[in-house]
Design a protein around this motif. Structure first.
Motif, PDB file in Angstrom:
ATOM      1  N   GLU A 421      69.351  71.926 -22.541  1.00 45.23           N
ATOM      2  CA  GLU A 421      68.701  71.494 -23.782  1.00 45.23           C
ATOM      3  C   GLU A 421      68.258  70.056 -23.612  1.00 45.23           C
ATOM      4  OE1 GLU A 421      69.600  70.732 -28.548  1.00 45.23           O
ATOM      5  OE2 GLU A 421      71.101  71.747 -27.312  1.00 45.23           O
ATOM      6  N   ILE A 422      67.070  69.744 -24.153  1.00 40.93           N
ATOM      7  CA  ILE A 422      66.502  68.410 -24.043  1.00 40.93           C
ATOM      8  C   ILE A 422      66.550  67.722 -25.407  1.00 40.93           C
ATOM      9  CG2 ILE A 422      64.485  67.055 -23.369  1.00 40.93           C
ATOM     10  CD1 ILE A 422      65.561  68.719 -21.080  1.00 40.93           C
ATOM     11  N   ILE A 423      67.076  66.511 -25.427  1.00 41.71           N
ATOM     12  CA  ILE A 423      67.015  65.673 -26.622  1.00 41.71           C
ATOM     13  C   ILE A 423      65.895  64.667 -26.376  1.00 41.71           C
ATOM     14  CG2 ILE A 423      68.309  64.238 -28.226  1.00 41.71           C
ATOM     15  CD1 ILE A 423      69.606  66.970 -27.675  1.00 41.71           C
ATOM     16  N   ILE A 424      64.884  64.650 -27.249  1.00 37.14           N
ATOM     17  CA  ILE A 424      63.737  63.787 -27.013  1.00 37.14           C
ATOM     18  C   ILE A 424      63.785  62.553 -27.911  1.00 37.14           C
ATOM     19  CG2 ILE A 424      62.227  65.568 -26.073  1.00 37.14           C
ATOM     20  CD1 ILE A 424      60.939  65.897 -28.772  1.00 37.14           C
ATOM     21  N   LEU A 425      63.407  61.414 -27.310  1.00 39.38           N
ATOM     22  CA  LEU A 425      63.478  60.116 -27.973  1.00 39.38           C
ATOM     23  C   LEU A 425      62.152  59.392 -27.834  1.00 39.38           C
ATOM     24  CD1 LEU A 425      66.682  58.919 -26.067  1.00 39.38           C
ATOM     25  CD2 LEU A 425      66.634  60.391 -28.071  1.00 39.38           C
ATOM     26  N   GLY A 426      62.026  58.287 -28.551  1.00 39.09           N
ATOM     27  CA  GLY A 426      60.865  57.432 -28.394  1.00 39.09           C
ATOM     28  C   GLY A 426      59.823  57.651 -29.465  1.00 39.09           C
ATOM     29  N   LEU A 444      61.795  74.546 -22.258  1.00 35.45           N
ATOM     30  CA  LEU A 444      63.141  74.500 -22.822  1.00 35.45           C
ATOM     31  C   LEU A 444      63.085  74.090 -24.288  1.00 35.45           C
ATOM     32  CD1 LEU A 444      64.991  72.561 -19.971  1.00 35.45           C
ATOM     33  CD2 LEU A 444      65.399  74.953 -20.585  1.00 35.45           C
ATOM     34  N   LYS A 445      64.149  74.430 -25.023  1.00 32.53           N
ATOM     35  CA  LYS A 445      64.275  73.939 -26.390  1.00 32.53           C
ATOM     36  C   LYS A 445      64.416  72.425 -26.358  1.00 32.53           C
ATOM     37  CE  LYS A 445      68.264  74.156 -28.564  1.00 32.53           C
ATOM     38  NZ  LYS A 445      69.442  74.673 -29.276  1.00 32.53           N
ATOM     39  N   VAL A 446      63.676  71.748 -27.227  1.00 31.87           N
ATOM     40  CA  VAL A 446      63.842  70.309 -27.351  1.00 31.87           C
ATOM     41  C   VAL A 446      64.238  69.977 -28.778  1.00 31.87           C
ATOM     42  CG1 VAL A 446      62.153  69.854 -25.524  1.00 31.87           C
ATOM     43  CG2 VAL A 446      61.415  69.799 -27.901  1.00 31.87           C
ATOM     44  N   SER A 447      65.078  68.977 -28.930  1.00 34.94           N
ATOM     45  CA  SER A 447      65.568  68.580 -30.251  1.00 34.94           C
ATOM     46  C   SER A 447      65.259  67.109 -30.484  1.00 34.94           C
ATOM     47  CB  SER A 447      67.081  68.785 -30.358  1.00 34.94           C
ATOM     48  OG  SER A 447      67.429  70.135 -30.151  1.00 34.94           O
ATOM     49  N   THR A 448      64.828  66.806 -31.698  1.00 38.14           N
ATOM     50  CA  THR A 448      64.671  65.412 -32.093  1.00 38.14           C
ATOM     51  C   THR A 448      65.978  64.943 -32.730  1.00 38.14           C
ATOM     52  OG1 THR A 448      63.795  66.047 -34.256  1.00 38.14           O
ATOM     53  CG2 THR A 448      62.194  65.705 -32.476  1.00 38.14           C
ATOM     54  N   LEU A 449      66.024  63.680 -33.084  1.00 33.08           N
ATOM     55  CA  LEU A 449      67.190  63.100 -33.743  1.00 33.08           C
ATOM     56  C   LEU A 449      66.798  62.587 -35.122  1.00 33.08           C
ATOM     57  CD1 LEU A 449      68.539  61.044 -30.711  1.00 33.08           C
ATOM     58  CD2 LEU A 449      69.594  63.110 -31.658  1.00 33.08           C
ATOM     59  N   LYS A 450      67.726  62.665 -36.054  1.00 34.36           N
ATOM     60  CA  LYS A 450      67.443  62.139 -37.393  1.00 34.36           C
ATOM     61  C   LYS A 450      67.248  60.628 -37.351  1.00 34.36           C
ATOM     62  CE  LYS A 450      69.393  65.831 -40.193  1.00 34.36           C
ATOM     63  NZ  LYS A 450      70.349  66.224 -41.255  1.00 34.36           N
ATOM     64  N   LYS A 483      71.258  65.599 -35.111  1.00 34.35           N
ATOM     65  CA  LYS A 483      70.019  66.168 -34.598  1.00 34.35           C
ATOM     66  C   LYS A 483      69.032  66.395 -35.743  1.00 34.35           C
ATOM     67  CE  LYS A 483      71.800  68.507 -30.484  1.00 34.35           C
ATOM     68  NZ  LYS A 483      72.000  69.809 -29.795  1.00 34.35           N
ATOM     69  N   GLY A 484      67.743  66.348 -35.388  1.00 36.53           N
ATOM     70  CA  GLY A 484      66.689  66.611 -36.346  1.00 36.53           C
ATOM     71  C   GLY A 484      66.065  67.972 -36.091  1.00 36.53           C
ATOM     72  N   ARG A 485      64.730  68.031 -36.058  1.00 37.77           N
ATOM     73  CA  ARG A 485      64.015  69.287 -35.879  1.00 37.77           C
ATOM     74  C   ARG A 485      64.070  69.743 -34.424  1.00 37.77           C
ATOM     75  NH1 ARG A 485      57.697  70.686 -37.527  1.00 37.77           N
ATOM     76  NH2 ARG A 485      57.658  72.731 -36.514  1.00 37.77           N
ATOM     77  N   GLN A 486      64.072  71.062 -34.238  1.00 39.35           N
ATOM     78  CA  GLN A 486      64.070  71.643 -32.897  1.00 39.35           C
ATOM     79  C   GLN A 486      62.745  72.363 -32.641  1.00 39.35           C
ATOM     80  OE1 GLN A 486      67.641  74.040 -33.116  1.00 39.35           O
ATOM     81  NE2 GLN A 486      68.887  72.393 -32.256  1.00 39.35           N
TER      82      GLN A 486
END
Length: 528
Positions: A421-426, A444-450, A483-486
């Motif tokens: 799983e990828i957590i995306i930033l920036g 792959l599934k990617v997830s943002t952060l709140k 986590k935010g939106r996936q």
């Protein structure tokens, strides 16, 4: 350590944490609750200068001044009493070089990690110690990025400066000293970027230090992230708005702190950050080495664990370049309508199909990082026809930057590092289109952060650990990271991008094989 709890304005007990990220293009400070709620934030822009092709410098004191101002504004905007904020720590850009005299004053502008002037010095390092030995000891592929090449360059080309140099420190260390820490301290992750630190033993490597005649006294003292470094001085209290005596924690390099602030503290999770530079960081329980020497292996903020990393020398900064140089029509539209220029650019990119009608970007505007490590690599836009327009150009820039990131993920996979799983930033995570492009390219599934400012979250966590707010890294992540939106990959789009990725790799290799990059770099350097 004893946890300090202060009563808030409503009589409830509050424990607040200050986090700061000092990046290349800006510094951001945030005041958090110990549950990860943002109470106040502030930002200051950082500038770079470019004295020559592939040279990048910054004013270290101006960065400190502006970062301090950001902290003070964040404190004011939070509405918190300064006494409630019990700790501060920071994330900072890595592999920058500040040459300071006996009074702690910089002798020259700070040399940025983006600076590639040390090409000859890299060859000197390779001749003296060997690329394989260097990688085995440090966990870093030999590159112009690391501090060692810059140190050797200054010693050779600016002997008067070097003769007065008492310390070569990084931005993290320089800022901690400005807050009130007695000595220059570097976290284990940042220490690796000197190119003289053994990531397995977590000490300066004797063989490397001897080979290049560098004494430990010249460098900062390595310490674990999240440990107590000192307390805020009276002078720094006035400048920051924090109370004198507030706990200062040893922080971490930006991508290391960002991984922590993303919750990447177990195998299978990978953080992808598209900031000024791009980075991929994967958690590892072992100090592994890539058989082909392509990936960085650095010390994790979590004790006795490591990160397998890749980096792009330029990522979102390439998109910023497009906005500034080629997006003037969109900038004028944004000014007239009151809209954000990036929103307009995203709308245009969304009108192009995946693959941008055969238009492709190699985004090497500041050299090639992982897995190619070519200081002479340059940006290339290929496939242009008279049928292409702004829609295709903008999408090609988004896709090219992301394909370069995928190149890093592929190299991690080949080296045996799992990515589930990828957590995306920036900044690009503000664009739903770009988030979906990332999912489609990575497959792959990617997830943002709140809270997308993961490096600031990570810094605040480290401060909380030093002050005793959290008992463990796991507890801190559970409380502070949300986590935010996936986004899930579209299989058909992924197939398109897999084909484009093969073209991407072949295009690079064809240009490199014919020395196109180095020949063009030679013209830029005035050599032919």
């Amino acid at each position: 350590m004893e946890q300090i709890l202060i009563k808030g304005i409503f009589g409830m007990q509050r424990t607040l944490l200050a986090g700061l990220d000092i990046g290349t293009t800006g510094s951001k400070a945030i005041i958090f609750t110990d549950a990860g709620e943002v109470l106040g934030s502030a930002y200051r822009h950082n500038s770079c200068t470019y004295p020559a092709h592939n040279w990048v410098e910054q004013d270290a004191d101006k960065i400190v001044e502006d970062a301090v101002a950001a902290v003070k504004e964040a404190v004011e905007l939070s509405g918190a009493a300064p006494e409630e904020i019990i700790s501060i720590s920071l994330s900072a850009q890595r592999s920058c070089s500040v040459f300071i005299d006996e009074h702690g004053v910089p002798l020259r502008p700070m040399i940025s990690w983006q600076d590639n002037r040390g090409i000859e010095e890299v060859e000197e390092i390779a001749e003296k110690i060997g690329r394989d030995v260097f990688y085995s000891k440090t966990g870093f592929p030999l590159s112009t990025t690391w501090v060692l090449s810059k140190l050797l360059w200054v010693r050779k080309n600016e002997p008067e400066i070097f003769s007065k140099t008492m310390k070569v420190v990084q931005m993290h260390d320089y800022f901690l000293k400005a807050l009130g820490v007695d000595d220059y301290l570097v976290d284990f992750n940042d220490a690796g970027f000197y190119g003289l630190f053994n990531s397995r033993t977590r000490i300066w490597d004797g063989e490397l230090m001897s080979a290049f005649d560098v004494k430990p006294e010249l460098l900062s003292e390595p310490r674990p992230s999240g440990t107590r470094a000192g307390t805020v001085s009276a002078a720094a209290s006035v400048r920051t708005g924090l109370c004198e005596g507030t706990t200062i924690a040893v922080g971490a390099g930006d991508q290391s702190a960002g991984s922590l602030g993303s919750g990447v503290i177990k195998p299978g999770l990978v953080a992808v950050s598209l900031g000024t530079a791009g980075a991929v960081t994967a958690f590892s329980s072992e100090s592994v080495r890539d058989p082909k020497g392509r990936n960085m292996v650095t010390n994790c903020t979590v004790p006795d664990f490591w990160l397998v990393e890749g980096f792009q020398a330029a990522a979102a900064s390439v998109y910023e370049w497009y906005k500034d140089k080629l997006g003037r029509e969109e900038a004028a539209e944004a000014s007239a309508s009151g809209r954000d220029v990036f929103e307009i650019l995203n709308e245009k990119a969304g009108k192009s199909k995946p693959g941008a009608e055969g238009l492709m970007l190699l985004p090497y505007f500041a050299s090639a990082g992982t897995p190619r490590y070519n200081a002479d690599a340059r940006g290339v836009l290929t496939g242009l026809t008279l049928a292409h327009d702004t829609r295709h150009l903008v999408r090609a820039f988004m896709e090219g930057i992301t394909l370069d990131t995928y190149d890093m993920l592929v190299s991690l996979k080949k080296a045996g590092t799992p990515a589930d799983e990828i957590i995306i930033l920036g900044g690009p995570t503000k664009s739903e289109l770009w988030n979906q492009i990332q999912a489609d390219i990575y497959g792959l599934k990617v997830s943002t952060l709140k809270v997308s400012d993961a490096a600031v979250v990570g810094a605040a966590i480290l401060g909380g650990l030093a002050a005793g707010v959290f008992n463990s890294f796991a507890e801190a992540v559970e409380k502070m990271v949300r986590k935010g939106r996936q986004y899930y990959p579209d299989d058909e789009n992924h197939k398109i991008y897999e084909n484009l990725y093969m073209i991407f790799c072949d295009a690079y290799e064809a240009l490199d094989e014919k020395n196109i990059f180095s020949r063009l770099a030679g013209i830029q350097k005035g050599k032919n």
